[in-house]
Write a protein that holds these residues in place. Structure first.
Motif, PDB file in Angstrom:
ATOM      1  N   MET A  41       0.534  -1.091   0.169  1.00  0.00           N
ATOM      2  CA  MET A  41      -0.456  -0.182  -0.017  1.00  0.00           C
ATOM      3  C   MET A  41       0.457   0.695   0.232  1.00  0.00           C
ATOM      4  SD  MET A  41      -2.655  -1.266   3.028  1.00  0.00           S
ATOM      5  CE  MET A  41      -4.226  -0.046   1.970  1.00  0.00           C
ATOM      6  N   ALA A  42       1.719   1.638   0.507  1.00  0.00           N
ATOM      7  CA  ALA A  42       2.852   2.003   0.587  1.00  0.00           C
ATOM      8  C   ALA A  42       3.312   2.566  -0.518  1.00  0.00           C
ATOM      9  CB  ALA A  42       3.859   2.257   1.563  1.00  0.00           C
ATOM     10  N   LEU A  43       3.766   1.522  -1.152  1.00  0.00           N
ATOM     11  CA  LEU A  43       4.495   1.402  -2.230  1.00  0.00           C
ATOM     12  C   LEU A  43       3.335   2.399  -3.245  1.00  0.00           C
ATOM     13  CD1 LEU A  43       6.960   0.648  -4.602  1.00  0.00           C
ATOM     14  CD2 LEU A  43       5.468  -0.898  -4.964  1.00  0.00           C
ATOM     15  N   TYR A  44       2.461   2.070  -3.555  1.00  0.00           N
ATOM     16  CA  TYR A  44       1.140   2.761  -4.672  1.00  0.00           C
ATOM     17  C   TYR A  44       0.748   3.957  -3.986  1.00  0.00           C
ATOM     18  CZ  TYR A  44      -3.215   4.197  -6.623  1.00  0.00           C
ATOM     19  OH  TYR A  44      -4.309   4.309  -7.158  1.00  0.00           O
ATOM     20  N   ARG A  47       3.880   5.599  -5.532  1.00  0.00           N
ATOM     21  CA  ARG A  47       3.807   5.831  -7.000  1.00  0.00           C
ATOM     22  C   ARG A  47       2.865   6.808  -7.086  1.00  0.00           C
ATOM     23  NH1 ARG A  47       3.287  -0.576  -8.706  1.00  0.00           N
ATOM     24  NH2 ARG A  47       5.478  -1.148  -8.884  1.00  0.00           N
ATOM     25  N   GLU A  48       1.989   7.318  -6.935  1.00  0.00           N
ATOM     26  CA  GLU A  48       0.997   8.302  -6.827  1.00  0.00           C
ATOM     27  C   GLU A  48       1.533   9.333  -6.322  1.00  0.00           C
ATOM     28  OE1 GLU A  48      -1.850   7.865  -8.398  1.00  0.00           O
ATOM     29  OE2 GLU A  48      -1.058   6.176  -8.834  1.00  0.00           O
ATOM     30  N   GLY A  49       2.185   9.878  -5.354  1.00  0.00           N
ATOM     31  CA  GLY A  49       3.106  10.934  -5.211  1.00  0.00           C
ATOM     32  C   GLY A  49       2.202  11.363  -4.113  1.00  0.00           C
ATOM     33  N   ILE A  50       1.624  10.536  -3.756  1.00  0.00           N
ATOM     34  CA  ILE A  50       0.698  10.577  -2.192  1.00  0.00           C
ATOM     35  C   ILE A  50       1.771  11.082  -0.683  1.00  0.00           C
ATOM     36  CG2 ILE A  50      -1.011  10.249  -0.932  1.00  0.00           C
ATOM     37  CD1 ILE A  50      -1.901   8.720  -3.063  1.00  0.00           C
ATOM     38  N   ALA A  57      -6.028  11.948   1.379  1.00  0.00           N
ATOM     39  CA  ALA A  57      -5.231  11.197   0.168  1.00  0.00           C
ATOM     40  C   ALA A  57      -5.419   9.721   0.157  1.00  0.00           C
ATOM     41  CB  ALA A  57      -3.809  12.264  -0.279  1.00  0.00           C
ATOM     42  N   VAL A  58      -4.373   9.537   1.590  1.00  0.00           N
ATOM     43  CA  VAL A  58      -3.984   8.606   1.800  1.00  0.00           C
ATOM     44  C   VAL A  58      -5.498   7.269   1.622  1.00  0.00           C
ATOM     45  CG1 VAL A  58      -3.194   6.785   2.773  1.00  0.00           C
ATOM     46  CG2 VAL A  58      -1.869   8.360   2.988  1.00  0.00           C
ATOM     47  N   GLU A  59      -6.152   7.617   2.441  1.00  0.00           N
ATOM     48  CA  GLU A  59      -7.822   7.189   2.194  1.00  0.00           C
ATOM     49  C   GLU A  59      -8.467   7.334   0.780  1.00  0.00           C
ATOM     50  OE1 GLU A  59     -12.251   7.560   4.899  1.00  0.00           O
ATOM     51  OE2 GLU A  59     -10.201   9.340   5.160  1.00  0.00           O
ATOM     52  N   ALA A  60      -8.217   7.585   0.347  1.00  0.00           N
ATOM     53  CA  ALA A  60      -9.182   8.348  -1.120  1.00  0.00           C
ATOM     54  C   ALA A  60      -8.335   6.614  -1.996  1.00  0.00           C
ATOM     55  CB  ALA A  60      -8.784   9.223  -1.517  1.00  0.00           C
ATOM     56  N   ALA A  61      -6.978   7.034  -1.894  1.00  0.00           N
ATOM     57  CA  ALA A  61      -5.327   5.466  -2.234  1.00  0.00           C
ATOM     58  C   ALA A  61      -6.125   5.041  -2.066  1.00  0.00           C
ATOM     59  CB  ALA A  61      -4.639   6.253  -2.260  1.00  0.00           C
TER      60      ALA A  61
END
Length: 227
Positions: A41-44, A47-50, A57-61
């Motif tokens: 999840m952290a990798l995602y 990658r998304e620049g969050i 933003a993390v919750e939305a991801a």
């Protein structure tokens, strides 16, 4: 038949994954590396620049990602949105992001259901930060595995050097100390020893000694009777 669950909690660099894998292999249990799931999840997010501090933003991801575990030849694979990311999640950057976003409730809720489903169906050894206290409070055997910060930093330093990565021992230890503080002081599921967990300090123990101690504890807590 009732499944038998072993929960191993402890701070970063305590050797939880290495120990849990060896113990699982000896017992014929499934090893569940919850940290790897969080790392995916952290990798995602990376990658998304969050921004790690942007909880919304993390919750939305979390709504845009799917994390699952697969097993091939007895080895665990971590899949993120249909991609095997097992070899991409062990960097220091991913580790730091993992510690930061794991304090958020949506991140933990995303994985909690999957982890409990696995434990209900299979004999598992599961390691993480809150397995014995939150994820599997009914685990028959609970271990709190730790080591002093310098020993943990040295282990990580050697691991990175063997991979040919540039690293600094003092920086690694400082990062470990900071991660400990975040993990132990977060509002949701902080890292702590469960009341019925056995405390193991691996600072002066070999891997095999720690594994033997865990297997002995499990046997004392009825492992053979449940298999």
């Amino acid at each position: 038949m009732t499944t038998y669950n072993i929960a191993i909690d402890g701070p970063a660099g305590a050797g939880k994954s290495t120990i849990a894998k060896k113990a699982a292999a000896k017992l014929g249990f499934i090893y569940v590396d919850t940290g790897a799931m969080y790392r995916a999840m952290a990798l995602y997010c990376l990658r998304e620049g969050i921004d790690r501090n942007d909880e919304s933003a993390v919750e939305a991801a979390c709504e845009r990602m799917t994390v699952s575990l697969r097993y091939q030849g007895g080895a665990q694979q971590v899949w993120l949105n249909g991609e095997d990311v097992s070899g991409l999640i062990r960097t220091e950057e991913v580790g730091a992001m993992t510690s930061a976003i794991s304090v958020y409730a949506p991140v933990r809720q995303k994985l909690l259901k999957l982890q409990r489903q696995l434990a209900a169906k299979e004999n598992v050894i599961m390691d993480g930060r809150d397995i014995g206290t939150c994820v599997l409070p009914g685990a028959q055997t609970k271990i709190y595995l730790t080591a002093n910060s310098h020993v943990r930093a040295l282990r990580r330093f050697k691991e990175l050097k063997e991979k040919g990565q540039m690293c600094n021992l003092e920086e690694i230890e400082q990062d470990i100390i900071e991660r400990d503080h975040r993990d132990m002081n977060r509002d949701i599921a902080p890292l702590k020893q469960a009341e019925d967990a056995v405390f193991l300090d691996s600072s002066d123990m070999t891997i095999d000694q720690v594994v033997d101690a865990i297997l002995m504890t499990a046997k004392e807590r009825g492992l053979e009777e449940n298999r």
